[in-house]
Design an enzyme around this catalytic site. Sequence first.
Site, short mmCIF file in Angstrom:
data_model
loop_
_atom_site.label_atom_id
_atom_site.label_comp_id
_atom_site.label_asym_id
_atom_site.label_seq_id
_atom_site.Cartn_x
_atom_site.Cartn_y
_atom_site.Cartn_z
N ALA A 262 -4.52 38.24 -50.51
CA ALA A 262 -3.38 39.07 -50.13
C ALA A 262 -3.33 40.31 -51.02
CB ALA A 262 -2.08 38.29 -50.29
N MET A 263 -2.44 41.24 -50.67
CA MET A 263 -2.37 42.48 -51.42
C MET A 263 -0.92 42.91 -51.64
SD MET A 263 -3.98 44.78 -52.98
CE MET A 263 -3.09 46.06 -53.83
N GLU A 264 -0.64 43.31 -52.88
CA GLU A 264 0.72 43.54 -53.34
C GLU A 264 1.27 44.94 -53.06
OE1 GLU A 264 -1.99 43.05 -55.45
OE2 GLU A 264 -1.91 44.43 -57.14
N ASN A 265 0.80 45.65 -52.01
CA ASN A 265 1.29 46.99 -51.70
C ASN A 265 2.81 47.07 -51.85
OD1 ASN A 265 -1.41 47.43 -50.54
ND2 ASN A 265 -0.63 46.10 -48.93
N GLU A 298 1.92 37.75 -55.29
CA GLU A 298 2.08 39.13 -54.81
C GLU A 298 3.47 39.66 -55.16
OE1 GLU A 298 -0.70 40.30 -54.10
OE2 GLU A 298 -1.68 38.36 -53.74
N GLU A 320 -3.80 41.34 -63.41
CA GLU A 320 -4.19 40.10 -62.73
C GLU A 320 -4.06 38.87 -63.64
OE1 GLU A 320 -4.13 40.01 -59.77
OE2 GLU A 320 -4.61 42.04 -59.10
#
Length: 851
Positions: A262-265, A298, A320
Amino acid sequence: MSEAQAIYLKDYKAPAFSIEDVNLRFELFEEYALVTNVMNIQKVDTGVQELSLHCRDLELLEFWINDLKLQDTRYVLEEEKLTILNVPSVFSIKIINKIYPQNNTELEGLYKSGSIFCTQNEPEGFRSITPYLDRPDVMSVFTTTIVADKEKYPVLLGNGNKKESFDLGKRHSVTWHDPHPKPSYLFALVAGDLGSISDEYITASGENVELNIYCDLGNESKCHHAMKSLKEAMLWDEEKYGREYDLEIYNIVAVDSFNMGAMENKGLNIFNSAYVLADEDSASDANFMGIQSVIAHEYFHNWTGNRITCRDWFQLTLKEGLTVFRDQCFSADLNSQEVQRIEDVKSLRERQFVEDASPTAHPIQPKSYISMNNFYTATVYEKGAEVIRMIHTLLGEELYRKATDLYFETFDGQAVTTKDFLWAMSSASGVDLSAFELWYHQSGTPKLKVEEKFENGVYTLTLTQVIPNTVEGRAQKPYFFPLKIALLDEDAKEVVTETLKVSKESESFHFEGFNLKPVLSINRDFSAPIIIEQEYNNFAFLMKHDTNGFVKYEAAQIFAIETIEAIMRGEEVNPRFSEAYGHLLDLEGDLSYKALLLELPTVSTLMQRMSDIDFDVIYEAKEKLSQHLAQNFQEKLLAIYEVNHEPGSFGMDALAISKRAIKNRALKILSALETRDVIEIAKRQYEESVTMTDRVVALDVLENTDPEYAEVTLADFYSKYKKQTLVMNKYFSILAASHREGTLDRVMALQNDAVYDEKVPNLVRSLIGVFARNYKHFHAKNGYGYKFVADKIIEIDKINPQMASGLCGAFKIYNKMNEKNKSMMKVELSRIISTHELSKNSFEIISKILK
Ligand code: 0A1
Ligand code: ZN
């Protein structure tokens, strides 16, 4: 491809320009997209005359500076950069460029996952959307307008808060504004016809936050666990770190094609659907846990990553390592401390220890890279989390909180380094961490030799660090770390409980006042990510009596490893191990924990202690021990199974989950017998079960014991779930991990299955990725396993280099293999590296392995 393309940390230079704000307009069409990018830029370094923007394969349509259309003599467009000559100190740029998201199979930048437009920009995807200073230390305020067909893309999402929307007839537009300055890697947009569920959260200071989770239409009912997890994470971060959410809205979108988890935009997380969608029928207990932890991970990035970000990509572990540590603590608080700790250590050893002993080993803060995509590693993430955990142990809970408060106060809104983090940790706590810094710069897993002496009532513990050679070949220094120990008396009472601070190459610690030699319980809670080397025979005692959940587990593991190693040398099963194992079967208490205690060491754990590895020999010895235990404890195991098997129940509470864990552990151990009775139990479990956990275990047992019935159940499973890709991943994995004859042929045939799609990373991982970790068939002595995986790497490298370089990882143990396997591997590695136009991602991994 050559070394010259490597990027070095030592070459870091601060940016010469700042971008005050960015206005982006995306016009999305079926064949292409038009991007209009308006930036207000300022010179920071007045001595610089030209501005170089990052860009990758972009089609430039128009270019304006301060409202003047630019002639092409004023700029130079190359494959990777756009240089503008003679720029003033303050100016605006307008660029219009064209991109083709529909053809983007690399899944970086703007791409299509099925019918959804979405983005992935970490670390360097933004440059394939529009020219930009695509580096994390350039932070700017983004406003994004998305324009698309109203019917096909009713949902248009961007970062931040929703500002305005317009009906344009057949098309519509929505504008999003994010008030928090951010680097381009956190930019995101989504357009699609999506279903959603909504909720709200009221922050500790009373602000109302709208929460939405979007997914493919029809999957809405599978989003509730993710929503619950999100709210739990929001509350936990307020309570544990004093951190609140900072926008009016938090959106999560689940897509099927995604390279990672997943990506924390900012304000618009994009998730691999595997980490959002779940219900009892389609997801296993492990999937539910995974969702809880990735949703939290995230969310936690909003402070550790977004508000405070990395100065450059060498600092990746700053966000991270810290965020993994935070999500591990969150999961431990919500579930079980000891189970979580053991699971985290298991994963560290399986993934990170193997990496650290391989040619691709690197410090948690690497010094150079060819493709940054290759550095989203177990080392940066998981060893990085262990490093933060050690700081937490050295400081203690209270000072650690004081130190993180100082970190947030001092660096909010900035792009910083791991040094800045360590500064906050030591200045708030007064603990000198200068010797600790080494953990950021040295690779390899430290080994600690343990010697005990007992004389005249004095117990002496001598610890010697065996300092590994780095891949770089540089001389290493001793580490500084906390080592939790206890000394137990003959009744297993903790007479001494201490956290030793180890810092010298060799040092002794003395403890007085004993009548009898105490029993050492070392590296409690796995307080340091090291390998303990100890000649010691108190495993049975520690397995039975240690009060530390981790050491009890560890003793069982080491005793089992030594027992298996003795079998490999031709010895019989050690009856003392068998007896101690029997004792574990009788334990009362947390059943999930008990299930872990009863698990035999993995093949990968056994392999890590060997050179000239031959997997057939490892399998055979492990099988022999499994059969011995299954035979010896058949009745007890069957009783455990029957007491805990509740076919009609699909509860998701801790007790129901732990009952499934223990009865499935019992079934797996029993399956080594391959008797009719056990096969019947597995059959019945498949037929009666209402949870995916039970179904998958039953299928796996049948696949490896009763080929005929396995065919029938697998066909049944296929017909029930063929429309649910996430479930089909499980189907492919079971077949790819099978020990049965003919597994490679079946894997090859499955590539033509209607459900399989080489462009979807989850499917590739569950079929090809799992096969590459099927030690039995991947390392087959005819070399066909290697050839098949190498063919796939070459083919997939052209579609998605990040996915291909991930598969290259299977060859990392090349150096440790026996001569025969090694020479077969070499043929394939050489074939991969000489492939025409091999991506820099795969080149970097394969060249390191071959070096
Ligand atoms: N920052 C994300 C992981 C991530 C990294 C790279 C990606 O594509 C190259 C995608 C996601 C995280 O830690 O969750
Ligand atoms: Zn992360």
